[in-house]
Design an enzyme around this catalytic site. Structure first.
Site, short mmCIF file in Angstrom:
data_model
loop_
_atom_site.label_atom_id
_atom_site.label_comp_id
_atom_site.label_asym_id
_atom_site.label_seq_id
_atom_site.Cartn_x
_atom_site.Cartn_y
_atom_site.Cartn_z
N HIS A 233 -10.49 7.44 8.78
CA HIS A 233 -10.51 8.94 8.37
C HIS A 233 -9.74 9.53 9.31
CE1 HIS A 233 -11.24 12.36 6.12
NE2 HIS A 233 -12.49 12.44 6.32
N HIS B 49 -2.84 5.69 2.03
CA HIS B 49 -3.44 6.62 1.70
C HIS B 49 -4.25 6.35 0.31
CE1 HIS B 49 -5.15 10.60 0.86
NE2 HIS B 49 -5.24 10.90 2.09
N ASP C 155 -1.91 11.40 9.48
CA ASP C 155 -2.03 11.23 10.95
C ASP C 155 -1.02 10.66 11.64
OD1 ASP C 155 -4.84 12.04 10.85
OD2 ASP C 155 -5.19 10.38 9.88
N1 ACO Z 1 -1.27 -1.02 7.07
C1 ACO Z 1 -1.17 -2.19 6.51
N2 ACO Z 1 -1.60 -2.40 5.29
C2 ACO Z 1 -2.27 -1.64 4.56
C3 ACO Z 1 -2.48 -0.30 5.11
C4 ACO Z 1 -2.17 -0.01 6.49
N3 ACO Z 1 -2.26 0.99 7.12
N4 ACO Z 1 -3.23 0.32 4.20
C5 ACO Z 1 -3.23 -0.37 3.20
N5 ACO Z 1 -2.99 -1.74 3.34
C6 ACO Z 1 -2.82 -2.72 2.57
C7 ACO Z 1 -4.25 -3.30 2.22
O1 ACO Z 1 -4.42 -4.36 3.16
C8 ACO Z 1 -4.20 -3.67 0.91
O2 ACO Z 1 -3.66 -5.06 0.88
P1 ACO Z 1 -4.18 -5.98 -0.11
O3 ACO Z 1 -4.14 -5.54 -1.27
O4 ACO Z 1 -3.50 -7.30 0.15
O5 ACO Z 1 -5.89 -6.51 0.30
C9 ACO Z 1 -3.49 -2.75 0.29
O6 ACO Z 1 -2.77 -2.31 1.31
C10 ACO Z 1 -4.31 -1.72 -0.49
O7 ACO Z 1 -5.19 -1.04 0.54
P2 ACO Z 1 -6.59 -0.59 0.21
O8 ACO Z 1 -7.40 -0.19 1.43
O9 ACO Z 1 -7.05 -1.08 -1.05
O10 ACO Z 1 -5.62 0.88 -0.01
P3 ACO Z 1 -6.54 2.33 0.13
O11 ACO Z 1 -5.49 3.07 -0.45
O12 ACO Z 1 -7.71 2.44 -0.45
O13 ACO Z 1 -6.47 2.77 1.53
C11 ACO Z 1 -6.62 3.59 3.61
C12 ACO Z 1 -6.30 3.82 2.21
C13 ACO Z 1 -8.06 3.18 3.95
C14 ACO Z 1 -6.23 5.05 4.31
C15 ACO Z 1 -5.56 2.73 4.25
O14 ACO Z 1 -4.39 2.96 3.65
C16 ACO Z 1 -5.84 2.38 5.80
O15 ACO Z 1 -6.67 1.70 6.26
N6 ACO Z 1 -4.87 3.07 6.40
C17 ACO Z 1 -5.16 3.13 8.02
C18 ACO Z 1 -5.93 4.10 8.33
C19 ACO Z 1 -5.48 5.60 8.38
O16 ACO Z 1 -4.17 5.81 8.73
N7 ACO Z 1 -6.60 6.28 7.83
C20 ACO Z 1 -6.09 7.71 7.66
C21 ACO Z 1 -6.07 8.31 6.17
S1 ACO Z 1 -5.65 9.67 5.97
C22 ACO Z 1 -7.07 10.57 6.53
O17 ACO Z 1 -8.25 10.09 6.31
C23 ACO Z 1 -6.84 11.85 7.22
#
Ligand code: ACO
Length: 387
Positions: free
Chosen positions: A219, A258, A314
């Site tokens: 987050h 996201h 971010d």
């Molecule tokens: N890097 C690489 N792969 C990613 C990323 C990433 N940043 N984000 C998602 N993916 C991939 C996952 O591995 C997943 O692959 P799979 O289907 O083969 O398992 C797929 O994309 C979907 O991922 P989910 O976790 O289901 O996507 P979700 O939309 O729920 O996740 C999240 C959102 C948690 C923010 C994710 O994108 C992430 O971990 N990002 C990195 C952390 C980050 O930047 N957080 C800040 C968010 S903004 C905020 O809170 C202010």
């Protein structure tokens, strides 16, 4: 349990008048107004008023609101003295969470009605920047600065951090960052705040819980992790190899992806442009490196998983704050300086919503997948019989 319910994705748990995200079109609305209009025309103080009171302020309302915020900027000297007892390398989010909670012990009396909650909201919005800046100076062996009542919310924070008034361009950039981070519907920390408030716990308690939620790297903690990544990469021509290696190992790239936006996050667009402008001024490489992180992650995601991914709020805020000389570990506390407005508005809505359906105590169900020894339960063995 069906997979779609994990993490409550897509589940609507309450009505809100405060903000709305159109994840398909990449739009964010505060109380009916597009975030891009607000960053062009508004200030953080006007935006905070809008989020709290449901309409843009008149000149008189804004003056009164500003006056209250300015009066509430001081924190107790005793609190600053207590900060001196903390380890100098303590995580600023832990410090912030503790001292926001502690505000309840220094102030107030009345928590139960709506007017009192607005007072607490103003107190929090005004004091969170002072807590963060005080800690920053105390851990560096410097005297905390008193707030300057002639300065805006954004400029005063930078003044309390660095002991100098920022130039107007920097003030404007920082003010825009505060507007962009002020609310984002039912994100993890806001939902935490609402959940705690749904028990009728008070504003400081719900906000300190939200700070705990914001501290996690999935987050608000992601912006600090983004800057660590940029520093580790260090040079533009190392970006591609670094990203490919991490993604091949199944690691996530911080600042990308996201849970709601399925296109470009509008906040990331604005921050990207601000970071680009600032890099032109400071001649630092961080904007270029960040942009390469963005394009490489997008193309790797496409080739590895045939999925789209976009920067989140971010990605570009990390380099922006770094170029503003803000220490990396204060990126998330700065997020909190702004997001406390959203938390406060949501806490008030959660507790005092007048229209039906009124919010209720959050109490989801879980699927029990633990030990099962039959319908009678497991046989209890006394301590002396256990091996
Ligand atoms: N890097 C690489 N792969 C990613 C990323 C990433 N940043 N984000 C998602 N993916 C991939 C996952 O591995 C997943 O692959 P799979 O289907 O083969 O398992 C797929 O994309 C979907 O991922 P989910 O976790 O289901 O996507 P979700 O939309 O729920 O996740 C999240 C959102 C948690 C923010 C994710 O994108 C992430 O971990 N990002 C990195 C952390 C980050 O930047 N957080 C800040 C968010 S903004 C905020 O809170 C202010």
């Amino acid at each position: 349990m069906e997979t779609k319910n994990i993490g409550l994705r897509g589940i609507e748990v309450a009505d809100t008048r405060i903000s709305n995200i159109d994840g398909e079109k990449g739009r964010l609305i505060y109380r009916g107004f597009d975030i891009l209009d607000l960053t062009k025309n508004s200030t953080f103080e006007e935006t905070a008023y809008l989020l709290l009171y449901d309409s843009l302020p008149t000149k008189q309302e804004l003056d009164e609101f500003n006056g209250k915020l300015i009066d509430a900027r001081y924190i107790p000297k005793q609190m600053q003295k207590n900060m001196g007892n903390w380890r100098k390398d303590a995580d600023p989010m832990d410090m912030l969470q503790a001292f926001v909670s502690a505000l309840a012990g220094y102030y107030d009396e009345e928590f139960s009605n709506k007017d009192a909650s607005y007072e607490k909201a103003i107190n929090l919005i005004a004091k969170v920047p002072t807590i963060v800046a005080s800690w920053h100076r105390i851990r560096n062996g410097l005297e905390p600065m008193d707030p300057d009542s002639s300065l805006s919310h954004a400029a005063n924070f930078l003044y309390m951090m660095f002991g100098e008034r920022p130039d107007p361009e920097v003030e404007k950039i920082f003010d825009t960052c505060l507007i962009l981070h002020a609310d984002h519907t039912f994100n993890a920390s806001t939902f935490t705040a609402r959940q705690v408030a749904s028990t009728r716990a008070h504003m400081y308690s719900a906000s300190s819980a939200a700070i705990g939620a914001l501290s996690g790297e999935l987050h608000g903690g992601a912006n600090t992790e983004v800057m660590k990544m940029l520093l580790e990469i260090g040079e533009l021509d190392k970006v591609e190899g670094w990203i490919k290696e991490k993604m091949n190992a199944g690691e996530r790239i911080m600042g990308m992806g996201h849970a709601v936006y399925k296109t470009y996050d509008p906040r990331a667009q604005v921050l990207k442009e601000l970071s680009r402008k600032l890099a032109e001024k400071t001649k630092e490489p961080w904007y270029d490196i960040t942009e390469k992180v963005e394009t490489t992650t997008i193309s790797e995601m496409k080739s590895q998983k045939d999925k789209d991914i976009y920067p989140n709020v971010d990605l570009y805020s990390a380099s922006l704050y770094y170029m503003l000389k803000i220490p990396m570990d204060l990126n998330t506390p700065i997020f909190a300086i702004s997001r406390v407005v959203g938390w406060a508005a949501h806490i008030i809505e959660e507790k005092f919503a007048e229209a039906a359906p009124k919010p209720a105590l959050y109490r989801p169900k879980a699927t029990y997948v633990g030990k099962y020894c039959g319908p009678e339960g497991c046989e209890y063995q006394t301590l002396d019989l256990r091996k």
